[in-house]
Scaffold this motif. Structure first.
Motif, PDB file in Angstrom:
ATOM      1  N   ASP A  92       0.851  -1.177   0.000  1.00  0.00           N
ATOM      2  CA  ASP A  92       0.000   0.000   0.000  1.00  0.00           C
ATOM      3  C   ASP A  92       0.897   1.241   0.000  1.00  0.00           C
ATOM      4  N   SER A  94       0.181   4.234  -0.483  1.00  0.00           N
ATOM      5  CA  SER A  94      -0.370   5.454   0.119  1.00  0.00           C
ATOM      6  C   SER A  94       0.070   5.576   1.584  1.00  0.00           C
ATOM      7  N   LYS A  95       0.535   4.462   2.154  1.00  0.00           N
ATOM      8  CA  LYS A  95       0.988   4.492   3.553  1.00  0.00           C
ATOM      9  C   LYS A  95       2.511   4.495   3.677  1.00  0.00           C
ATOM     10  N   ASN A 103       9.911   6.427  -4.339  1.00  0.00           N
ATOM     11  CA  ASN A 103       8.466   6.393  -4.498  1.00  0.00           C
ATOM     12  C   ASN A 103       8.120   5.432  -5.636  1.00  0.00           C
TER      13      ASN A 103
END
Ligand code: HEC
Ligand code: HEC
Ligand code: HEC
Ligand code: HEC
Ligand code: HEC
Ligand code: HEC
Ligand code: HEC
Ligand code: HEC
Length: 448
Positions: A92, A94-95, A103
């Motif tokens: 995940d 986004s975490k 990234n």
């Protein structure tokens, strides 16, 4: 006439009965008695020595069955290209913590994804086009990001303590790409056909030019194709003691560099050290796994290995069954073992051997003979099953100062002490005198 007819019938009946009654391990007679090849001999056909790598896709047209089995296995999915299919990312993002040094858009390849996933990012290191690893990894077992510092391993003095300057070429890629181990070329992502069969170009040109098949040789040599990767190592150049780790700065290798399937593994490999009674980062004091990728280190100490049973006897090399999510259960072991057989168990029935009900979890071979002793990361649960098949008694667990949780009996009976569990085994009459011998010599050697 009539008499010899009866004698004939009786003989046939006797032979049939003894055939049915014969221990199942007889089926493996040829394998177990194959003439041993020298450990230092290259077993490849001469024609294969000049071959180059062609990639697994080229083998599909003639070997569809093996190709499809392999394609469905995790060997074909170890390294996956994020651009080709973004669903290979199991984390995940986004975490992803704020202090991450990468990234998702920088990631080119994912590594793994069953227990944990790590991320490869292109980088110029030491003047070479290489890859680096993101400083966070996704733990699939806990569904959490956790920090990842690959340099904190045996080679910590050989690399800068910064993921951005730590190359995957020397420390990972030999085992995760096809071709990199022997030719330093990433011919194919993941573990392709040629990782186990060697370079295929000559076989493609002429089918009579044999390509290496490990099981054509003796069992000790057969397992080498698996041991090239499923084992913890040190750089082979440290073998003679005339090189230090510092002299291998930026070039320490964590795999048997130069080895190709069929060649003599012993010439390329320095196995991670282990001494009975001494706990290390990789092994408990009795030799059981503390980490993943230790199957080979453990198995070479087992009586089954010494007597000619191979990884391939228990694992289909293309499908990769037998495994936790596709278990063969007791039948995987009972291919060879049977109750009252010369190779054990020596008792006459399952319940007499395990002292648990036949349908109980306490009667599953792997639960007692392959307890979960290792973790994939420090923060992972105990999920790595030991490949040291010999039963580790509660008494041994105590003497070797191992955590209680690694003991098979305790893992299911957390309300009991190791002493109580040992008492049950003693009451059952399973004294395990072979182990007692090792324990007493260990105690003698280590007395104050
Ligand atoms: C992890 C190692 C490994 C990989 C990867 C692998 N093989 Fe094999 N292969 C073996 C072993 C070991 C045998 C011998 C099996 C036996 O004797 O039971 C074998 C046997 C074979 C055979 C002979 C038939 C047989 O079953 O004995 C063919 C053909 C074959 N493999 C093709 C392939 C192809 C094509 C690929 C890639 C799609 C591939 N292999 C990938 C290890 C591997
Ligand atoms: C054009 C068809 C064809 C292609 C392509 C092909 N093979 Fe084969 N392969 C065969 C045939 C036919 C045999 C049986 C040869 C024999 O029995 O002597 C064979 C035998 C084998 C064997 C058994 C061992 C031996 O040498 O007999 C293995 C392992 C194998 N192939 C692996 C591969 C791999 C890996 C590739 C891809 C690099 C590949 N093959 C590509 C046709 C092919
Ligand atoms: C070139 C390196 C390499 C070779 C050779 C190799 N393996 Fe593997 N193996 C791996 C890696 C890496 C994984 C992890 C794959 C993943 O999780 O994506 C793996 C995974 C496995 C698994 C677990 C599969 C699963 O679904 O979880 C089994 C079982 C296995 N290998 C057995 C073998 C056997 C038996 C041999 C020898 C015939 C062998 N391997 C040869 C690198 C290798
Ligand atoms: C000597 C060969 C070898 C080297 C070197 C190696 N690995 Fe592996 N790796 C394996 C094998 C074999 C497995 C699967 C067996 C196991 O985990 O018990 C594996 C498993 C993994 C997994 C878990 C896969 C999954 O699906 O959960 C990850 C992630 C991984 N390796 C990353 C790395 C990274 C990053 C490096 C370099 C810092 C590295 N490995 C170095 C052979 C190797
Ligand atoms: C006597 C049989 C036997 C032998 C020999 C054996 N294994 Fe296993 N192995 C198993 C069983 C059974 C499991 C799965 C246990 C379970 O149910 O979780 C397993 C699990 C594994 C796994 C983990 C798969 C998973 O579920 O994540 C790997 C990797 C592996 N073995 C590799 C090897 C290698 C490499 C060798 C040779 C050095 C080897 N094994 C020898 C029986 C064996
Ligand atoms: C391909 C045949 C084969 C298979 C499959 C097999 N074994 Fe064995 N096993 C043997 C042989 C042969 C011996 C005898 C070694 C000796 O002479 O003591 C043995 C010995 C043993 C021993 C006693 C010695 C030792 O290695 O510690 C244990 C325990 C054992 N096996 C457990 C298992 C378990 C558990 C499984 C299933 C995961 C299994 N075996 C699968 C052939 C096999
Ligand atoms: C995989 C889980 C599992 C393992 C491993 C296991 N047991 Fe059990 N045990 C059970 C279960 C479930 C029962 C319940 C009754 C039955 O199945 O016979 C049980 C029952 C027992 C009992 C009788 C009931 C009781 O709780 O007093 C004793 C004693 C016992 N186990 C001792 C051991 C010892 C000693 C070991 C190691 C050699 C062991 N067990 C390994 C699951 C396990
Ligand atoms: C409840 C735990 C337990 C389970 C389940 C279990 N074993 Fe054992 N096994 C032991 C213990 C304890 C010993 C050591 C006995 C000794 O050496 O006196 C042993 C020893 C053995 C031996 C060595 C020879 C002998 O008889 O001492 C073999 C082979 C073996 N087991 C195979 C198996 C197989 C195959 C299975 C599955 C059908 C299995 N075991 C299930 C606890 C277990």
């Amino acid at each position: 006439m009539k008499r010899s007819y009866i004698v004939g019938l009786v003989t046939i009946a006797t032979l049939t009965i003894s055939w049915i009654e014969r221990p199942k391990i007889f089926d493996y007679y040829n394998q177990l008695t194959k003439i041993r090849e020298p450990l230092t001999e290259d077993l490849r056909d001469r024609s294969q020595l000049k071959a180059s790598f062609v990639g697994s896709a080229k083998c599909m047209e003639c070997h569809e069955e093996q190709y499809h089995s392999w394609k469905a296995s995790r060997h074909s999915k170890m390294i996956q290209d994020v651009d080709k299919n973004s669903s290979v990312v199991v984390a995940d993002f986004s975490k992803l913590p704020d202090d991450a040094d990468f990234n998702l858009s920088e990631v080119v390849y994912t590594i793994g994804g069953k227990f944990k996933q790590r991320y490869m990012i292109p980088a110029k290191i030491n003047g070479k086009d290489d890859f680096r690893l993101g400083n966070y990894q996704w733990n699939v077992e806990t569904s959490k990001w956790q920090s990842f510092k690959p340099y904190k391993y045996w080679y910590h003095d050989a690399y800068p303590h910064d993921n951005k300057k730590f190359p995957t070429s020397n420390t990972c890629d030999g085992c995760h790409f096809t071709g990199y181990m022997s030719r330093e070329k990433r011919v194919e992502l993941s573990i392709g056909c040629e990782s186990c069969h060697g370079a295929g170009s000559e076989h493609l040109k002429d089918r009579d030019d044999h390509i290496y098949r490990a099981t054509d040789y003796d069992p000790i040599r057969s397992s080498e194709i698996c041991l090239q990767c499923h084992m913890r190592n040190r750089d082979n150049r440290l073998k003679n003691g005339d090189r230090t780790i510092n002299s291998l700065y930026m070039e320490a290798k964590d795999y048997p560099s130069g080895y190709e399937a069929g060649d003599a593994l012993i010439n390329y490999k320095l196995v991670a050290p282990f001494k009975l009674g001494v706990e290390t980062k990789e092994f408990w004091a009795n030799g059981s796994a503390k980490k993943n990728r230790t199957q080979g280190n453990e198995y070479v100490h087992d009586a089954m290995y010494a007597h000619g049973i191979t990884c391939i006897n228990c694992h289909d090399p293309h499908k990769l069954t037998n495994r936790a999510d596709k278990s063969e259960g007791n039948s995987g072991c009972m291919k060879c073992h049977s109750f009252g057989s010369p190779i054990g168990p020596h008792q006459q029935s399952l319940e007499a051997h395990t002292h648990h009900k036949g349908d109980s979890k306490g009667s599953l071979c792997v639960e007692c003979h392959m307890p979960k002793t290792g973790r994939h990361t420090k923060k992972s649960p105990l999920t790595v099953r030991s490949h040291r098949f010999k039963f580790t008694s509660p008494l041994e667990t105590k003497i070797y100062n191992m955590p209680k949780e690694t003991n098979a009996c305790f893992s299911c009976h957390k309300d009991k002490s190791l002493d109580e569990l040992q008492d049950s085994i003693n009451r059952w009459g399973m004294q395990n005198w072979e182990n007692m011998d090792t324990i007493s010599s260990f105690l003698l050697e280590n007395r104050e």
